[in-house]
Design an enzyme around this catalytic site. Structure first.
Site, short mmCIF file in Angstrom:
data_model
loop_
_atom_site.label_atom_id
_atom_site.label_comp_id
_atom_site.label_asym_id
_atom_site.label_seq_id
_atom_site.Cartn_x
_atom_site.Cartn_y
_atom_site.Cartn_z
N SER A 157 -9.49 -1.68 7.29
CA SER A 157 -8.82 -1.46 6.02
C SER A 157 -8.01 -2.59 5.41
O SER A 157 -7.60 -2.48 4.26
CB SER A 157 -7.92 -0.23 6.12
N LYS A 193 0.83 -1.20 0.00
CA LYS A 193 0.00 0.00 0.00
C LYS A 193 0.87 1.25 0.00
O LYS A 193 1.95 1.27 0.63
CB LYS A 193 -0.88 -0.05 1.24
N SER A 227 -9.11 1.15 3.51
CA SER A 227 -8.19 1.97 2.75
C SER A 227 -7.18 1.16 1.93
O SER A 227 -6.43 1.73 1.15
CB SER A 227 -7.43 2.90 3.70
#
Length: 469
Positions: free
Chosen positions: A179, A80, A155
């Site tokens: 997330s 990420k 996320s």
């Protein structure tokens, strides 16, 4: 063979590389080609690591020379874009950090590299990692490979979409309230949010409120979660929360010395749940019962007394806003997207409400502690609905209208309490979308929930494992 490599799990890829049946170069090239082919539709990838092929060639040389190989030797992984990567841009979903290139890897990235993994690319996220959709001003919106009109979540939505679409076999995401588990549910992959502090957050931003943030593996098999976690866990001397020295054995699927006791629930305490999702949780419970586990429906009174999402909101706004205010100070209005603006505009929690929320968080921890006196694991839903359309702010769920934050109802209790949880697919909606269940364990009990997850994986009714894109 090249196309077959795309949906093998990381453990199998490592075996094939170790036995010289495929080369690291072939594996990395296959995934880079896959990115070129499908990412224009999905927009999961933010930056491709320029040295991925060079690292693959070095890994191939090591294999041919007979050197000792790490457990992930030659296997590509993604991370990420809030997780620092040395020499590769980490821009955190915001124009404020455009072009930012860290000098050092986050601890989690360094540990996967030390295990032989090859950083392939960085993946998309919402601005500052703050929302349940992965969309921002810098790199745009990610789409779900099962249905491009739907979100892969947030996320860690870019990460979940990349793995689901065969662009990566293994990845790193972060989790504040949902997330890694929510995006895994929306794309049908697996993920692990370990006990708080088991994996250091060093080299990841934001870290406020630090007591709720986690970093964890995302993959396509339970054994990959176990393998990755075995490499990621343990203190690093920098993150004071990461102080646990409880050992972890990467083996899963072993028979325990007694029948495990598992409870399951969907309501009350989490908010409304779609009947399809509730049925999937019950099906998972029944599957475990058929395997000889002691399984029964349960209630956790603490979740009914204190709604964990409300507790979380009252605590984390006070702890998050100073970090947001500092990084956005003096920045132009057009550099901020909707979530940063929304967060900064939220009213401060009063000291009385903050203290009340702290006490409620303690009651939630005590409530789970009481539950785990009698049970080894808990099965719940991850999300109350399957993956939703882009940009939806309110949902009608089983006769109730709720706002988008309620999608975190079953995941955020684990952030408030620090408990570990696994997200894994066990069903399919009427529209052909994945439905995941969440397996929750007591603190430091990752081995137990990985075992339960491996049992569920062995009897999963899901046949259509990969999106056709």
């Amino acid at each position: 063979m090249t196309s077959e490599l795309l949906y093998l799990d990381a453990t199998r890829l490592a075996e094939l590389i170790r036995t010289r049946e495929v080369s690291p170069v072939e594996v990395v090239k296959a995934h880079l080609d896959r990115i070129d082919a499908v990412d224009p539709k999905i927009n999961a990838i933010v930056t491709v690591a320029d040295d991925a092929l060079e690292a693959a060639r070095a890994a191939e040389t090591a294999v041919l020379s007979g050197k000792a190989l790490g457990p992930l030797h030659g296997v590509p992984f993604t991370a990420k874009d809030s997780i620092d990567t040395a020499g590769v841009a980490t821009q955190r979903g915001s124009p404020i950090f455009k072009g930012r290139v860290p000098d050092a890897d986050a601890t989690s990235v360094a540990r996967l590299k030390n295990a032989g993994g090859i950083l392939l690319a960085k993946t998309n996220l919402p601005e500052f990692s703050y929302w349940i959709e992965s969309d921002n001003l810098l790199s745009g919106r990610s789409n779900n490979p099962w249905d491009l009109e739907r979100t892969p979540g947030g996320s860690s939505g870019g990460e979940s979409a990349a793995i689901a679409a065969g662009m990566s076999p293994l990845g790193l995401g972060t989790d504040l309230a949902i997330s890694v588990r929510g995006p895994a549910a929306q794309t049908g992959i697996v993920s692990l949010k370990a006990t708080h502090g088991r994996v250091p957050m060093t080299g990841i931003w934001p870290r406020a409120p630090r007591r709720f943030w986690h970093v964890g593996p995302m993959a396509r098999s339970i054994r990959d979660l176990a393998l990755a976690f075995s490499q990621l866990s343990g203190p690093d001397g920098h993150d004071a929360f990461a102080s646990s020295t409880v050992p972890f054995d990467a083996g899963v699927g072993r028979s325990p010395d007694r029948p495990l006791r598992v409870g399951w629930m969907v309501e009350p305490g989490f908010g409304p749940v779609d009947p399809q999702v509730a049925a999937t949780v019950q099906a998972a419970a029944e599957a475990l019962k058929s395997l000889g586990l002691v399984v029964e429906p349960v209630r956790i009174p603490a979740l009914e007394r204190d709604f964990a999402l409300d507790v979380f909101n009252r605590l984390h706004v006070m702890e998050m806003k100073p970090a947001f205010a500092e990084v956005t100070a003096g920045r132009a209005e057009d550099e901020l997207y909707k979530m940063a603006k929304t967060m900064l505009a939220l009213p401060d929690t009063s000291m009385r409400d903050y203290i009340d929320a702290e006490q409620a968080a303690e009651r939630l921890r005590d409530g789970y502690a009481e539950y785990f006196r009698n049970y080894d694991a808990l099965i719940t839903h991850v999300l109350p609905i399957p993956a939703h359309k882009h940009g939806v702010d309110t949902f009608s769920i089983n006769g109730h209208t709720v706002d988008a934050t309620y999608l975190q109802g079953a995941t955020v209790p684990l952030n408030v309490t620090g408990l570990p949880g696994i997200s894994m697919r066990f069903g399919t909606s009427k529209e052909g979308l994945p439905i995941n269940v969440q397996i929750v364990g007591s603190w430091q009990a990752e081995s137990t929930i990985l075992h339960v997850a491996s049992l569920l994986e062995s009897v999963s009714p899901v046949r259509d494992l990969h999106p056709h894109i």
